[in-house]
Structures are given as C-alpha cells and as structure tokens.
Write an enzyme that holds these catalytic residues in place. Sequence first.
Site, PDB file in Angstrom:
ATOM      1  N   LYS A 129       0.830  -1.213   0.000  1.00 35.30           N
ATOM      2  CA  LYS A 129       0.000   0.000   0.000  1.00 35.30           C
ATOM      3  C   LYS A 129       0.857   1.252   0.000  1.00 35.30           C
ATOM      4  CE  LYS A 129      -1.714   1.671   3.984  1.00 35.30           C
ATOM      5  NZ  LYS A 129      -1.506   3.085   4.285  1.00 35.30           N
ATOM      6  N   ASN A 130       1.866   1.282   0.859  1.00 36.71           N
ATOM      7  CA  ASN A 130       2.638   2.512   1.008  1.00 36.71           C
ATOM      8  C   ASN A 130       3.599   2.773  -0.150  1.00 36.71           C
ATOM      9  OD1 ASN A 130       1.248   3.074   3.286  1.00 36.71           O
ATOM     10  ND2 ASN A 130       2.885   2.513   4.714  1.00 36.71           N
ATOM     11  N   ARG A 171      -3.519   9.972   4.252  1.00 38.65           N
ATOM     12  CA  ARG A 171      -2.239  10.643   4.371  1.00 38.65           C
ATOM     13  C   ARG A 171      -1.635  10.918   2.987  1.00 38.65           C
ATOM     14  NH1 ARG A 171      -0.046  13.617   7.792  1.00 38.65           N
ATOM     15  NH2 ARG A 171       2.199  13.516   7.802  1.00 38.65           N
ATOM     16  N   CYS A 184      -4.155   7.931   9.767  1.00 40.28           N
ATOM     17  CA  CYS A 184      -4.480   7.369  11.067  1.00 40.28           C
ATOM     18  C   CYS A 184      -4.032   8.325  12.175  1.00 40.28           C
ATOM     19  CB  CYS A 184      -3.767   6.035  11.250  1.00 40.28           C
ATOM     20  SG  CYS A 184      -4.583   4.675  10.406  1.00 40.28           S
ATOM     21  N   ARG A 206       1.360  14.621  12.873  1.00 46.49           N
ATOM     22  CA  ARG A 206       2.058  14.235  11.655  1.00 46.49           C
ATOM     23  C   ARG A 206       2.320  15.474  10.808  1.00 46.49           C
ATOM     24  NH1 ARG A 206      -0.612   8.537   9.855  1.00 46.49           N
ATOM     25  NH2 ARG A 206       1.378   8.242   8.837  1.00 46.49           N
ATOM     26  N   ILE A 242       4.033  18.292   8.232  1.00 50.87           N
ATOM     27  CA  ILE A 242       4.550  18.145   6.867  1.00 50.87           C
ATOM     28  C   ILE A 242       5.615  19.210   6.596  1.00 50.87           C
ATOM     29  CG2 ILE A 242       2.588  16.931   5.839  1.00 50.87           C
ATOM     30  CD1 ILE A 242       1.666  19.659   4.724  1.00 50.87           C
ATOM     31  N   GLN A 247       8.790  19.066   6.647  1.00 52.51           N
ATOM     32  CA  GLN A 247       9.925  18.635   5.813  1.00 52.51           C
ATOM     33  C   GLN A 247       9.554  18.593   4.324  1.00 52.51           C
ATOM     34  OE1 GLN A 247      13.116  18.223   7.122  1.00 52.51           O
ATOM     35  NE2 GLN A 247      11.984  19.099   8.834  1.00 52.51           N
ATOM     36  N   ASP A 257       5.042   0.382  11.840  1.00 52.36           N
ATOM     37  CA  ASP A 257       3.787  -0.225  11.385  1.00 52.36           C
ATOM     38  C   ASP A 257       3.646  -1.687  11.812  1.00 52.36           C
ATOM     39  OD1 ASP A 257       3.125   2.165  10.287  1.00 52.36           O
ATOM     40  OD2 ASP A 257       3.224   1.537   8.192  1.00 52.36           O
ATOM     41  N   ARG A 284      -8.600  -0.112   5.092  1.00 57.38           N
ATOM     42  CA  ARG A 284      -7.751   0.898   4.432  1.00 57.38           C
ATOM     43  C   ARG A 284      -6.485   0.252   3.884  1.00 57.38           C
ATOM     44  NH1 ARG A 284      -7.261   6.386   7.757  1.00 57.38           N
ATOM     45  NH2 ARG A 284      -5.952   6.730   5.953  1.00 57.38           N
TER      46      ARG A 284
HETATM   47  C1  UD1 Z   1       4.677   6.590   6.274  1.00 60.83           C
HETATM   48  C2  UD1 Z   1       3.664   5.478   6.194  1.00 60.83           C
HETATM   49  C3  UD1 Z   1       3.274   5.026   7.591  1.00 60.83           C
HETATM   50  C4  UD1 Z   1       4.500   4.672   8.404  1.00 60.83           C
HETATM   51  C5  UD1 Z   1       5.527   5.800   8.367  1.00 60.83           C
HETATM   52  C6  UD1 Z   1       6.847   5.445   9.046  1.00 60.83           C
HETATM   53  C7  UD1 Z   1       2.451   6.015   4.155  1.00 60.83           C
HETATM   54  C8  UD1 Z   1       1.191   6.473   3.536  1.00 60.83           C
HETATM   55  N1  UD1 Z   1       2.485   5.971   5.497  1.00 60.83           N
HETATM   56  O1  UD1 Z   1       4.046   7.688   6.903  1.00 60.83           O
HETATM   57  O2  UD1 Z   1       2.422   3.890   7.466  1.00 60.83           O
HETATM   58  O3  UD1 Z   1       4.118   4.453   9.751  1.00 60.83           O
HETATM   59  O4  UD1 Z   1       5.820   6.147   7.007  1.00 60.83           O
HETATM   60  O5  UD1 Z   1       7.414   4.331   8.423  1.00 60.83           O
HETATM   61  O6  UD1 Z   1       3.410   5.659   3.498  1.00 60.83           O
HETATM   62  N2  UD1 Z   1       7.827  14.119  10.292  1.00 60.83           N
HETATM   63  C9  UD1 Z   1       8.100  15.445  10.546  1.00 60.83           C
HETATM   64  N3  UD1 Z   1       7.944  16.345   9.520  1.00 60.83           N
HETATM   65  C10 UD1 Z   1       7.541  15.984   8.272  1.00 60.83           C
HETATM   66  C11 UD1 Z   1       7.283  14.624   8.026  1.00 60.83           C
HETATM   67  C12 UD1 Z   1       7.436  13.713   9.067  1.00 60.83           C
HETATM   68  O7  UD1 Z   1       8.451  15.821  11.651  1.00 60.83           O
HETATM   69  O8  UD1 Z   1       7.424  16.855   7.406  1.00 60.83           O
HETATM   70  C13 UD1 Z   1       8.002  13.120  11.380  1.00 60.83           C
HETATM   71  C14 UD1 Z   1       6.697  12.409  11.740  1.00 60.83           C
HETATM   72  O9  UD1 Z   1       5.956  13.116  12.678  1.00 60.83           O
HETATM   73  C15 UD1 Z   1       7.207  11.087  12.276  1.00 60.83           C
HETATM   74  C16 UD1 Z   1       8.484  10.842  11.454  1.00 60.83           C
HETATM   75  O10 UD1 Z   1       8.852  12.106  10.909  1.00 60.83           O
HETATM   76  O11 UD1 Z   1       7.584  11.221  13.623  1.00 60.83           O
HETATM   77  C17 UD1 Z   1       8.323   9.843  10.347  1.00 60.83           C
HETATM   78  O12 UD1 Z   1       7.235  10.191   9.518  1.00 60.83           O
HETATM   79  P1  UD1 Z   1       7.168   9.809   7.980  1.00 60.83           P
HETATM   80  O13 UD1 Z   1       8.271   8.859   7.658  1.00 60.83           O
HETATM   81  O14 UD1 Z   1       7.039  11.045   7.179  1.00 60.83           O
HETATM   82  O15 UD1 Z   1       5.805   9.020   7.920  1.00 60.83           O
HETATM   83  P2  UD1 Z   1       4.675   9.138   6.819  1.00 60.83           P
HETATM   84  O16 UD1 Z   1       5.305   9.318   5.473  1.00 60.83           O
HETATM   85  O17 UD1 Z   1       3.624  10.074   7.285  1.00 60.83           O
END
Ligand code: UD1
Length: 432
Positions: A23-24, A95, A119, A124, A126, A128, A307, A399
């Site tokens: 999925k991801n 997401r 979820c 979460r 964004i 970055q 996950d 999902r």
């Molecule tokens: C993706 C996966 C999710 C998985 C996660 C970590 C999808 C749709 N989801 O989520 O299932 O649990 O990777 O393997 O692919 N962060 C920041 N700033 C940002 C982005 C992230 O601080 O701009 C932090 C987040 O809060 C978190 C960490 O970085 O603590 C990792 O997040 P990230 O790897 O971005 O997870 P997702 O891409 O949201």
Amino acid sequence: MEQKYVVKGGNPLVGEVVIGGAKNAALPVLAAAVMTDGCCHIDNMPNVRDINVLLQAMEGIGAGINRINDNEVVITGKGIKPEGIVDNEFIRKIRASYYLIGALLGKYKKAQVVLPGGCAIGARPIDQHIKGFEALGAKVTIEHGMIKAEADHLVGSHIYMDVVSVGATINIMMAASLADGNTVIENAAKEPHVVDVANFLNCMGADIRGAGTDVIRINGKKAFGNCEYSIIPDQIEAGTFMTAAAVTKGDITVKNVIPKHLESISAKLTEIGAEVTEFDDAVRVVATKRLKPTQIKTLPYPGFPTDMQPQMAITLALSEGISMITESIFENRFRYVDELTRMGAKIQVEGNTALITGVEKYTGAEVSAPDLRAGAALVIAGLAADGITQVDSIGFIHRGYERFEEKLQGLGGQIQLVETEKELQKFILQVS
Ligand code: UD1
C-alpha cells in the site's frame, strides 16, 4: 449495525497466504503516474480503501484511470487540469493525498491539495515536505485547509532532511525529478517503498540514483514517457501474517514477499523462539512453544518498522516474561493497549514505552480498532484468544488489508465479517 469482525480463537493458523502489493509504495506510485502524459500500466496494486480513494481523487482532477481488474490499472495524466483542486469526501482522511503535491508541482509547477489526514497515531507534521518544495523554488501556502504550492521555475537544490521522513523523501524526489538541474536529498528515508517509487519514476524516464541509501541524487528531466510497472510486495501485510503464526502457535508460509525487506521482523521472531525459514520469495514461520520476551525500538528502515509495533506487542503480551517496546516514530501509537487489556493483556504505558508482562492467554472481548495496524493486531489477538472476540471500526483495517478475513479463513482462522445482529448470532452458534 456497523460492520465488524467476529472471531473465535483457539485454532493455530496453518497454511499458505499470498501477500499483495505494498500500500505505502502503491500510493506514491499511483500519484506519480500523473506526471506523464503517456500511459502507465501498473500491476500488483493492492485493492484497498486508501488506494481507491486516491484513484477517485486523481480522476477528479482529470487523470485517466482505467481499472483492468482489482489489482491492475492503466493511468494517464494527459487530461489533468492543473488548476484543479485535489479533494473529495474521503481524500482528507488519507495521508497519501500529499503525494499529489510533489507529482503536480513537478509536472505543472503548481498544485492545490486538501491537507492530509491519515491514522491518528500522533502529530504528523509536513514541515519537511514544505522545506523541500521551497528549496526547489516553490512558494508554499496553507489556507482554508488546503496546501498550495507554486513555482515559476522549479530548480534542483541540495536538501538536508532534519528528520528521516518517508513521505517527505518521496514527495521531494517526485518534484525534483522534473525540476531544472540536479538535486541531492541528504538524510533520506531508506524504506523499500522509497526505492520502489524511485524505480517507478526511473521507469517513466527519471534519473534518480541512490534510493535505498541516505543520499539520493536526482538529475531533473523535461518530461516522462510510458511505463509498465509492478508494485513490490507489502512488507507490513507479510509481517502481520508472520506474527499471526507466532501468536497462534501456527505454521504459515507467507508467499510473494521479498525476504530481505522482512529481516528486522524475522530477526525478532527468531529471537523470541519462533522458527523462521527464508526462501527466494517466501518466508515460513512456525511456533510450537510459548515464546520468549524481548525489547524492541521502532526505527526508520532498516530498523524495526513502527507499522509492525502493535502486531509484535500482541505477540509479546503472550510471551513468558517481561518485554519492552519503545515507539520512537509516532507518539500516539499505543491506543490499542486499553483494548488488549480487555482481553487480559498486562501492559503498562509510560510515555513512549510499553512494559509488557506476558500472560498465558487472551480471553475474547468486544474491542474497537483504533487505527489500521492496531486493528489488524486485535483481530489476530482474537484468533489466539479463548472464546469470541468482536472487533468494530474495521473500516480502518480495510484501508490497508485486502481480503483480510478471507486470507485468515484460508489459514483455518474462524473469522467472519458481519453486518447484522442475526449474522453475528449465527456465527456464534456455528462455532460454539
Ligand atoms: C509513512 C507510512 C506510515 C508509516 C511511516 C513510518 C504512508 C502512507 N504511510 O508515513 O504507514 O508508519 O511512514 O514508516 O506511506 N515528520 C516530521 N515532519 C515531516 C514529516 C514527518 O516531523 O514533514 C516526522 C513524523 O511526525 C514522524 C516521522 O517524521 O515522527 C516519520 O514520519 P514519515 O516517515 O514522514 O511518515 P509518513 O510518510 O507520514
């Protein structure tokens, strides 16, 4: 009555299960497919709710989506209206809607997408993603629940990520692959799905090197062409069935996987006393006796995946002795603990650490899925429990898991999806 799973525990799960596409990986690959005016033929796509929501949203802005069957689709980005706003009733809940920002910004130099949900497993941010788009020369604004990114020229840049983020790495990689000049992303995420998206973009004509390492180098291209692509197998779906074998003292061969992607999970299961055998594209997990405790800390790949944290927790909560799980990625990922406690588990949560005292058995209870992975974990706990377990809010599970109950039934699990009180009572009568 809302749909729920009803489960009768006690049978070891035994047999073979075939894992679907990740999925991801599929979410960003599908979003990236709009970056070409040619055709992308994508297979091994999981037929799960998040994917269907994303495809609908893409259709909403003019992408051509031709579903060949449940797991195969042909996409063209030719008809896209770049001024279109990515929105629909459901897209706010997923997401991955934010992957369309990187894809559209790269191709059209502008994008408007409703802010992502996903979820509720913690804050979460964004930041970055935004930092990366800005480094490429885009102006990013957030207004009325929508994120807007626009650039006169998108130009390659040197970007150092402050946190390792799967989403931000992929999003920046997409936008940069159609920017002018070279981009370097440092401290990039190394997850298998980051590599899969890079491979897909390269298949369309991008020039991306280093995906799977800390440093990704991208040489921007003018436009992309056609592509045929098959999504990698789902590491987390596979891991979920691996733990199902461990928890129910079963014997499951998990097929259509890349064993290398499962190493952190295989290593932990071996450490606690399960037998894990790797084949070319399958992994067999056998558990015959009560398992041992361990300590786990979730980390970015190749560390133990967040996950898989709830699925390991339900395994350790039946192991002999005291285990500890530290969640270092998301701060709100222990919401299943209250539910599992109702089934007899002994878990104490202190901040981002769960102290688990293994019990001998779970007892069936009525529980609620708090999120996608924890939902799947509770179902599996139910399959190991004495008596009947009912799991509601299973929309979360759909999902990310395709034909979940069917696959579990194929392994001898007594599980049914019920929609009425009558169906529920009938199942209970049948199994008792
Ligand atoms: C993706 C996966 C999710 C998985 C996660 C970590 C999808 C749709 N989801 O989520 O299932 O649990 O990777 O393997 O692919 N962060 C920041 N700033 C940002 C982005 C992230 O601080 O701009 C932090 C987040 O809060 C978190 C960490 O970085 O603590 C990792 O997040 P990230 O790897 O971005 O997870 P997702 O891409 O949201």
